[in-house]
Design a protein around this motif. Structure first.
Motif, mmCIF file in Angstrom:
data_model
loop_
_atom_site.group_PDB
_atom_site.id
_atom_site.type_symbol
_atom_site.label_atom_id
_atom_site.label_comp_id
_atom_site.label_asym_id
_atom_site.label_seq_id
_atom_site.Cartn_x
_atom_site.Cartn_y
_atom_site.Cartn_z
ATOM 1 N N THR A 57 -10.974 16.837 8.113
ATOM 2 C CA THR A 57 -11.351 15.704 7.283
ATOM 3 C C THR A 57 -10.783 15.838 5.882
ATOM 4 O O THR A 57 -10.851 16.911 5.275
ATOM 5 C CB THR A 57 -12.890 15.586 7.212
ATOM 6 N N PHE A 58 -10.225 14.731 5.364
ATOM 7 C CA PHE A 58 -9.623 14.710 4.037
ATOM 8 C C PHE A 58 -10.162 13.521 3.244
ATOM 9 O O PHE A 58 -10.245 12.406 3.766
ATOM 10 C CB PHE A 58 -8.094 14.615 4.141
ATOM 11 N N HIS A 59 -10.517 13.762 1.987
ATOM 12 C CA HIS A 59 -11.017 12.713 1.104
ATOM 13 C C HIS A 59 -9.991 12.411 0.018
ATOM 14 O O HIS A 59 -9.281 13.316 -0.444
ATOM 15 C CB HIS A 59 -12.342 13.128 0.453
ATOM 16 N N TYR A 60 -9.962 11.139 -0.409
ATOM 17 C CA TYR A 60 -9.006 10.727 -1.430
ATOM 18 C C TYR A 60 -9.711 9.855 -2.473
ATOM 19 O O TYR A 60 -10.664 9.139 -2.162
ATOM 20 C CB TYR A 60 -7.851 9.940 -0.791
ATOM 21 N N MET A 61 -9.192 9.896 -3.699
ATOM 22 C CA MET A 61 -9.800 9.161 -4.817
ATOM 23 C C MET A 61 -9.290 7.722 -4.866
ATOM 24 O O MET A 61 -8.823 7.234 -5.900
ATOM 25 C CB MET A 61 -9.497 9.888 -6.127
ATOM 26 N N VAL A 62 -9.365 7.048 -3.746
ATOM 27 C CA VAL A 62 -8.916 5.651 -3.632
ATOM 28 C C VAL A 62 -9.878 4.909 -2.715
ATOM 29 O O VAL A 62 -10.924 5.437 -2.328
ATOM 30 C CB VAL A 62 -7.472 5.576 -3.071
ATOM 31 N N GLY A 63 -9.493 3.681 -2.360
ATOM 32 C CA GLY A 63 -10.297 2.904 -1.438
ATOM 33 C C GLY A 63 -9.709 2.921 -0.036
ATOM 34 O O GLY A 63 -9.143 3.926 0.416
ATOM 35 N N HIS A 64 -9.802 1.785 0.649
ATOM 36 C CA HIS A 64 -9.401 1.657 2.044
ATOM 37 C C HIS A 64 -7.900 1.882 2.235
ATOM 38 O O HIS A 64 -7.476 2.530 3.184
ATOM 39 C CB HIS A 64 -9.786 0.251 2.528
ATOM 40 N N MET A 65 -7.096 1.315 1.335
ATOM 41 C CA MET A 65 -5.641 1.405 1.437
ATOM 42 C C MET A 65 -5.198 2.666 0.704
ATOM 43 O O MET A 65 -4.954 2.653 -0.503
ATOM 44 C CB MET A 65 -4.975 0.168 0.824
ATOM 45 N N LEU A 66 -5.107 3.761 1.440
ATOM 46 C CA LEU A 66 -4.878 5.071 0.822
ATOM 47 C C LEU A 66 -3.547 5.148 0.078
ATOM 48 O O LEU A 66 -3.375 5.970 -0.816
ATOM 49 C CB LEU A 66 -4.932 6.164 1.889
ATOM 50 N N TYR A 67 -2.620 4.261 0.415
ATOM 51 C CA TYR A 67 -1.279 4.330 -0.144
ATOM 52 C C TYR A 67 -1.119 3.525 -1.433
ATOM 53 O O TYR A 67 -0.011 3.423 -1.969
ATOM 54 C CB TYR A 67 -0.264 3.821 0.888
ATOM 55 N N LEU A 68 -2.197 2.939 -1.956
ATOM 56 C CA LEU A 68 -2.073 2.112 -3.151
ATOM 57 C C LEU A 68 -1.971 2.928 -4.438
ATOM 58 O O LEU A 68 -1.717 2.371 -5.503
ATOM 59 C CB LEU A 68 -3.270 1.149 -3.261
ATOM 60 N N ASN A 69 -2.173 4.216 -4.353
ATOM 61 C CA ASN A 69 -2.075 5.088 -5.513
ATOM 62 C C ASN A 69 -0.946 6.082 -5.256
ATOM 63 O O ASN A 69 -0.928 6.757 -4.230
ATOM 64 C CB ASN A 69 -3.402 5.817 -5.746
ATOM 65 N N THR A 70 0.014 6.154 -6.187
ATOM 66 C CA THR A 70 1.215 6.962 -5.965
ATOM 67 C C THR A 70 0.889 8.436 -5.741
ATOM 68 O O THR A 70 1.436 9.076 -4.834
ATOM 69 C CB THR A 70 2.179 6.822 -7.150
#
Length: 283
Positions: A257-270
């Protein structure tokens, strides 16, 4: 043989995200996302320095205090209700009186409208980092897809430019970032691999299918990617459904499992896109 499944902002069991009367599960599982979004917008004070550590605290509260309180329903005493409301207010930035009025149950649309209401703003659903103006501030409904209105034009322009200038392909058909016809005609009925006597049709749930795949092929690896600020497929709801797999202990290590500091569209932050690329490549 098929040896890996990669999930991006996923929902496997729709009971975990469907705010239907009598279904308290989403209220419990959305709470950590509310807290993450309130943290992002500086709507809580004091604001914890470490978001993951803060969310672990909220998750524990959701499971072991908030969930039992909701199960008490009308049996919960006024004093207990006020105590829970005060803690929910501290975690989410919504006032205790608001939580009392909502009977301790605030759905995602209400949260989007209420969090930044004092500033005349609403948050997005699929990515609550995005904010915009409400069309009707007192109406507790989602009036337009805020995140889509922020980014869809860019994606539409980019694909049309690529098709015409790079591929030299011209079409009279419109390019649809989201196809409403597909959504309206989606078939929500799903027959799982295991038939239980007396079972009735309910929420769409493919957890049994994934369990069957991982049991019948014990080499199968599962990668779960999720954003903290996603109210479409909240991260804690995904983790709850993954825990429902009921895997043998030897297979638990096959879930990553991996968490990211973004929303649903993980690719919207470079920066997140680079992090996601690295994790996918490693997996």
């Amino acid at each position: 043989q098929f040896n890996g499944v990669i999930l991006l902002s996923s929902v496997l069991n729709f009971e975990a995200s469907s705010f239907q009367p009598g279904n308290d599960l989403p209220y419990i599982l959305f709470l950590p996302s509310y807290a993450a979004i309130a943290w992002y917008h500086h709507a809580i004070s004091p604001r914890p320095a470490n978001l993951p550590a803060f969310l672990k605290q909220v998750e524990h509260y959701a499971l072991y205090t908030y969930a039992p309180a909701l199960l008490e329903a009308d049996r919960l005493s006024p004093q207990q209700k006020e105590k829970v409301a005060a803690q929910l207010a501290a975690y989410t930035g919504l006032g205790a009186a608001y939580w009392i009025k909502a009977n301790l149950r605030v759905n995602s649309v209400e949260f989007e409208k209420a969090l930044l209401a004092s500033k005349g703003l609403v948050t997005g659903r699929l990515d609550a980092r995005y904010t915009g103006y409400a069309i009707n501030p007192v109406l507790a409904t989602r009036e337009y897809p805020l995140r889509s209105s922020s980014i869809s034009a860019a994606f539409t322009a980019a694909i049309n430019s690529y098709l015409f200038h790079d591929l030299h392909y011209a079409s009279r058909r419109p390019y649809l970032v989201l196809n409403g016809q597909v959504i309206r005609h989606w078939d929500w009925m799903h027959a799982g691999p295991f038939r239980n006597f007396g079972a009735r049709p309910g929420f769409t749930n493919v957890v049994p299918d994934l369990r069957r795949a991982m049991i019948t092929n014990p080499h199968l690896q599962l990668m779960v990617n999720e954003g903290y600020f996603d109210l479409g497929t909240p991260f804690f709801a995904t983790e709850y459904t993954i825990a429902e797999l009921n895997l043998p202990p030897a297979l638990l290590a096959h879930v990553h499992t991996f968490h990211y500091m973004v929303g649903h569209m993980l690719y919207l932050n470079t920066a997140t896109l680079a992090q996601l690329h690295h994790n996918l490549d490693s997996f």
